[in-house]
Design a protein around this motif. Structure first.
Motif, PDB file in Angstrom:
ATOM      1  N   TYR A 145     -40.778  31.564  33.338  1.00  0.00           N
ATOM      2  CA  TYR A 145     -39.792  31.002  32.409  1.00  0.00           C
ATOM      3  C   TYR A 145     -38.409  31.569  32.711  1.00  0.00           C
ATOM      4  O   TYR A 145     -37.418  30.823  32.730  1.00  0.00           O
ATOM      5  CB  TYR A 145     -40.188  31.313  30.966  1.00  0.00           C
ATOM      6  N   HIS A 148     -36.925  29.890  35.838  1.00  0.00           N
ATOM      7  CA  HIS A 148     -36.592  28.473  35.712  1.00  0.00           C
ATOM      8  C   HIS A 148     -35.694  28.145  34.527  1.00  0.00           C
ATOM      9  O   HIS A 148     -35.211  27.022  34.418  1.00  0.00           O
ATOM     10  CB  HIS A 148     -37.885  27.642  35.638  1.00  0.00           C
ATOM     11  N   HIS A 149     -35.482  29.103  33.643  1.00  0.00           N
ATOM     12  CA  HIS A 149     -34.579  28.912  32.490  1.00  0.00           C
ATOM     13  C   HIS A 149     -33.679  30.127  32.369  1.00  0.00           C
ATOM     14  O   HIS A 149     -33.809  30.907  31.410  1.00  0.00           O
ATOM     15  CB  HIS A 149     -35.381  28.744  31.208  1.00  0.00           C
ATOM     16  N   THR A 151     -30.752  32.617  31.443  1.00  0.00           N
ATOM     17  CA  THR A 151     -29.941  32.679  30.221  1.00  0.00           C
ATOM     18  C   THR A 151     -28.503  32.296  30.546  1.00  0.00           C
ATOM     19  O   THR A 151     -28.000  32.536  31.631  1.00  0.00           O
ATOM     20  CB  THR A 151     -29.981  34.090  29.629  1.00  0.00           C
TER      21      THR A 151
END
Length: 153
Positions: A145, A148-149, A151
């Motif tokens: 996560y 791929h995401h 901040t």
């Protein structure tokens, strides 16, 4: 139903709770970090030691020697003094914690590094980082996560 109430009563009796054993485990894993989930709410070491030692002393244990047959080896069994079942259980748990922390496996004690996990475990092989497979999966999913995401995007 009566048995369930009795068991619940045993468990509720004061004894070596996670609140008193977690600080001892956190101290034992040094120089590694304690469990992240409960590091901010640990009892002071002196208080944790007092609680565990007090719980262990509530039900004294006496070694009893038995010899089944003349050609057999003698066997020593620890027998707790007669006490309420819950008191005996708590004292046995405290003695087990003391025995573990003073024993040879303490050097393999680790805090699980998985997100939201509060467990400590005994490392069984060189590459083990988590207490169980579900914690390994949770950590792997968290890393995925983060990749791929990122901040701020």
């Amino acid at each position: 139903m009566a048995i369930t109430r009795t068991a619940a009563g045993w468990i509720r009796q004061p004894g070596p709770s996670a609140a008193s054993t977690s600080p001892l485990f956190a101290y034992a894993v040094r120089p590694g970090p304690p469990s992240r989930a409960d590091a901010h709410r640990l009892l002071p070491l002196d208080e944790a030691l007092r609680r565990v030692n007090t719980a262990a002393a509530v039900a004294p244990v006496t070694p009893v020697l038995a010899w089944a047959a003349p050609d057999a080896d003698p066997v020593v069994t620890d027998v707790a003094a007669p006490t309420a079942p819950g008191t005996a259980l708590n004292a046995a748990l405290a003695r087990a914690a003391i025995g573990f922390l003073a024993g040879p496996h303490r050097s393999n004690l680790r805090a699980c590094t998985a997100p939201r996990c509060v467990r400590y475990f005994v490392k069984e092989h060189g590459r083990q980082e988590f207490c169980k497979a579900s914690c390994s999966n949770r950590a792997r999913a968290a890393r995925h996560y983060q990749r791929h995401h990122p901040t701020g995007t």
